[in-house]
Design an enzyme around this catalytic site. Structure first.
Site, PDB file in Angstrom:
ATOM      1  N   ASP A   1       1.123  -0.847   0.294  1.00  0.00           N
ATOM      2  CA  ASP A   1      -0.090  -0.280   0.330  1.00  0.00           C
ATOM      3  C   ASP A   1       0.959   1.121  -0.119  1.00  0.00           C
ATOM      4  OD1 ASP A   1      -2.051   1.369   0.122  1.00  0.00           O
ATOM      5  OD2 ASP A   1      -3.363   0.920   1.060  1.00  0.00           O
TER       6      ASP A   1
HETATM    7  C1  BGC Z   1      -5.558   2.907   0.341  1.00  0.00           C
HETATM    8  C2  BGC Z   1      -5.516   2.510  -0.977  1.00  0.00           C
HETATM    9  C3  BGC Z   1      -5.315   3.296  -2.369  1.00  0.00           C
HETATM   10  C4  BGC Z   1      -3.393   3.226  -1.923  1.00  0.00           C
HETATM   11  C5  BGC Z   1      -3.662   4.429  -3.820  1.00  0.00           C
HETATM   12  C6  BGC Z   1      -4.046   3.711   0.176  1.00  0.00           C
HETATM   13  O1  BGC Z   1      -3.618   4.948   1.057  1.00  0.00           O
HETATM   14  O2  BGC Z   1      -4.966   2.578   1.063  1.00  0.00           O
HETATM   15  O3  BGC Z   1      -6.960   1.822  -1.104  1.00  0.00           O
HETATM   16  O4  BGC Z   1      -5.337   1.919  -3.437  1.00  0.00           O
HETATM   17  O5  BGC Z   1      -3.766   4.105  -1.646  1.00  0.00           O
HETATM   18  O6  BGC Z   1      -4.419   5.144  -3.775  1.00  0.00           O
END
Ligand code: BGC
Length: 777
Positions: free
Chosen positions: A310
């Protein structure tokens, strides 16, 4: 524990075993033998394996320099930041030098093609890029938020919406969607409950499969397919106190029984990628956790795709304080099984030196690169890397709007529909009446989109006010906002009360704004925000019939409304067709079919709240203590002294304009405790005793009455949707086998134990139609 676990982990992870002493990960290994055989594991997605693919991957890998390998493991954001990031720029040069494997947040074909041309034409090895985006409930055509999609209990519909999202994403230059989010969420304080299918692993698994099939189709290399990304692995939905990013601490039995099945369902459906989560799990951050990422995901489940961290999760290992410096964080994440560093900068900058200094085996880097190349080859990106050049502006076609409308209609849950003033139930609304439409969400375009709306455009949305106004004759609708979502002033109350007084019926649209839900939006209060409850009470005090429409990304605590407002609809955030779908259901043109994928609490103090509770030694009735006892004798029970245990609305709940009655259950056949020894068949007659046609989601719940490990009081193990004309009756059968009755015992073996099971079939988790069967030794 550390010492006991080490030899086992080393045995199960031959490639990584030697790293255990320096990585210190051994303590993250299972305390017990791994529950699945690791040798003969199946590969769930055949497109990610095979000789031909291996040959292509190895041929390319053998030409790559260490710097190019480290480059493939990187992803940076080229659009809006969705978290604290690296603030990198000048991707053109990086791509040319082979320093990037992927970009996220590129949202148009021209930009995507610009970068792809550099990768394919100017970089030394011409390796195409993956372009990732949070397409969570539609790309440009915005469908209901995933919690609303789960309320449809209609996986085929979910699959269709994901197909549309995939095609639109591909046309926008996105070939990888960060969806489905399959985190089981049982705590409404957690804002990201909106992004998944709610509290139940059975329903969640059905939804997970549907999204993956919709995004990827049968062929990952098709021009309208995108790679799905299952997130957030693992157990991100159970943070302590419902606070986003917080630690998760749970038994391995709960992890395997409740939290892992949805990820596994998505992997079994062929998902090509996985995202490792922000949280720690039992003290080991999920983005550096060899137990979940390598043992479970790779060894037990046979996953061959790529794992991306993530956003910044690898750099955050420093905050988790399991690494004192960047190189250690990079080494820990990579050796645990995270192949790509999202917006972290550590893999790119640290891996070459780690390898050169002998702290990181090249074999570990190679394996991560292989996994990324496998996905790129399987997607056919080497053959058709570019998005179609389309200058054509987006068009919400009739078909897309129809699908968005159907999805929205099916996502709406009719929570309550009482009679008013001696007549029948308030809904459906009758023609010829005047309507006051009140509330901060009655005419809010952006809020209809919900959180994570990708390229969703508020201009495409139709609000409740607009839809009511176009349905009814001129002058029949009076609008008053009343207050803001987070309002504190009652200056608008008088106008709202006047509107209610001069109309035959009031529809009041209250709840959360889209920004109150989603990531980093945990809450300690679940009541209607601001002074909306006061507005509701003021409007209800007019004595005019009131329909409450609740927009929210989580269950809200609305106990007063549940007692005093005759009709209530949970609308979630319905997407572009919000208004027309609501009006259609409210007037009975279409019927309500939605069911709750999460329980609605009386009070935030009940959270985490879910129907599949474990037994307690001091049960308070049948867990349905709607009125707290006041006498002292009842003190020593598992209950609150100031509130009942029961939710306002249970899991699976949802009314219809039709009425359904259930005949007695017939339970046939017997089964044994081993795989494939018989199946139980449960049959039931369902009849529509109402005066209009309707569709019911018939749900089956079981309970293992005595087991070596406590089993939930009820667990969903089947659901079927059935459409019935008035007076029509149909017979439904459900089959239960080993997988439906199995649980993890204290040795972490998945077993079915002999003995008595109860089974219930009905329209919610409170179903009363009961049967029983025995599993023989
Ligand atoms: C979130 C994810 C997301 C990623 C990319 C993160 O802050 O937890 O769910 O896919 O950002 O945007």
């Amino acid at each position: 524990m550390k010492n006991i676990a080490f030899p086992l982990v080393a045995l199960l992870l031959p490639a990584l075993g030697t790293l255990c002493p320096q990585s210190g990960f051994c303590s993250a290994g299972p305390k017990h033998p791994a529950p699945a055989a690791t040798a003969s594991v199946a590969h769930p997605n055949a497109q990610l394996t095979g000789k031909e693919l291996d040959h292509k991957v190895e041929a390319l890998l053998s030409q790559m320099t260490l710097a190019e390998k480290a480059g493939q493991l990187n992803q940076f954001t080229a659009g809006v930041a969705t978290g604290p990031g690296t603030h990198r720029e000048n991707y053109d040069l990086m791509i040319e030098k082979g320093e990037l494997g992927s970009l996220l947040n590129v949202t148009d074909a021209a930009t995507s093609n610009h970068y792809q041309h550099i990768a394919v034409e100017k970089s030394r090895l011409h390796i195409p890029l993956l372009f990732g985006l949070d397409v969570v409930h539609g790309d440009r055509t915005t469908f209901p938020v995933p919690l609303g999609m789960a309320a449809t209990f209609d996986p085929a519909l979910v699959e269709q919406t994901a197909r549309v999202a995939a095609a639109e994403s591909r046309a926008d230059g996105v070939n990888w969607v960060f969806s489905p989010m399959v985190d089981i969420a049982r705590d409404a304080r957690w804002g990201r409950i909106i992004e998944g299918a709610g509290e139940d692993p059975y329903l969640g698994s059905a939804m997970a499969r549907a999204y993956v099939k919709g995004y990827q189709g049968n062929d990952l290399s098709a021009p309208d397919a995108v790679a799905a990304c299952v997130k957030h692995f693992a157990a991100y939905g159970a943070p302590v106190a419902g606070r986003d990013y917080n630690a998760v601490d749970m038994s391995e039995i709960s992890l395997r029984q409740v939290y892992l099945p949805t990820y596994k369902a998505a992997i079994d459906a062929g998902a090509a990628t996985v995202m490792s989560s922000f949280n720690s799990l039992n003290g080991v951050p999920a983005s550096a956790n060899p137990f979940t990422l390598t043992q479970v995901l790779r060894k037990e489940w046979g996953f061959d795709g790529l794992v991306v961290s993530d956003y910044g999760a690898i750099s955050e290992l420093l905050n988790h304080a399991i690494a004192a410096d960047g190189p250690t964080a990079a080494r820990k994440a990579l050796t645990a099984g995270v192949d790509m560093d999202m917006e972290g900068d550590l893999y790119l900058t640290r891996i070459p030196a780690l390898v050169d200094s002998g702290q990181l085996p090249l074999a570990v880097v190679d394996e991560a690169v292989r996994r990324i190349l496998r996905v790129k080859f399987a997607m056919g990106l080497f053959d058709h890397p570019y998005a179609p050049d389309h200058a054509k502006p987006y068009e919400a076609t009739r078909e897309k709007r129809a699908l968005a409308r159907k999805a929205a209609e099916e996502s709406l849950v009719l929570l309550r529909n009482e009679a008013v003033q001696g007549s029948g139930p308030l809904l459906p609304l009758r023609a010829g009446k005047t309507v006051a439409v009140i509330g901060p969400l009655a005419d809010s375009h952006p809020d209809m989109l919900g959180s994570w709306a990708a390229l969703g455009d508020e201009k495409d949305t139709v609000t409740l006010r607009e839809a009511l106004s176009s349905r009814l004759p001129p002058g029949a609708v009076t609008y008053a906002k009343g207050t803001e979502v987070l309002g504190t002033s009652d200056a608008g109350f008088a106008e709202a009360v006047d509107a209610a007084k001069k109309s035959d019926v009031t529809v009041i649209a209250l709840g959360e704004s889209r920004d109150d839900t989603g990531e980093a939006s945990s809450k300690t209060h679940l009541d209607l925000p601001g002074n909306q409850e006061q507005l509701l009470e003021a409007v209800a005090a007019t004595g005019k019939p009131v329909v409450l429409v609740v927009f929210s990304g989580r269950p809200l605590a609305i106990p007063w409304a549940a007692e005093h407002v005759p009709a209530i609809v949970a609308a979630w955030f319905p997407g572009i067709e919000a208004g027309p779908a609501l009006v259609s259901n409210l007037f009975g043109d279409t019927n309500f079919t939605g069911k709750l994928p999460v329980e609605f609490p009386v009070s935030v103090g009940q959270e985490p709240l879910y129907y599949a509770q474990l037994p307690t030694g001091r049960p308070a009735g049948n867990a349905d203590l709607s009125h707290p006892p006041t006498n002292a004798e009842e003190k020593y029970l598992s209950r609150y002294i100031d509130e009942g245990n029961a939710p306002v609305y249970p899991f699976g709940w949802g009314l219809s304009y039709a009425r359904f009655s259930y005949g007695p259950l017939s339970v046939k056949h017997t089964m044994g405790t081993s795989q494939d020894v018989g199946k139980i068949e449960v049959g039931v007659d369902v009849k529509n005793t109402g005066s209009v046609a309707g569709t019911e989601t018939v749900q089956l719940y079981v309970r293992d009455m005595v087991a070596s490990v406590e089993q939930p009081l009820r667990e969903l193990k089947g659901f079927q949707q059935i459409s019935l004309a008035p007076s029509e009756q149909k017979h439904l059968t459900f089959t239960l086998g080993f997988d439906d009755l199995a649980f993890y015992n204290v040795d972490l073996k998945r077993v079915v134990e002999p003995g008595t099971f109860k089974v219930w079939v009905g329209g919610s988790s409170a179903a009363t139609d009961e049967g029983e069967f025995t599993v023989l030794q």
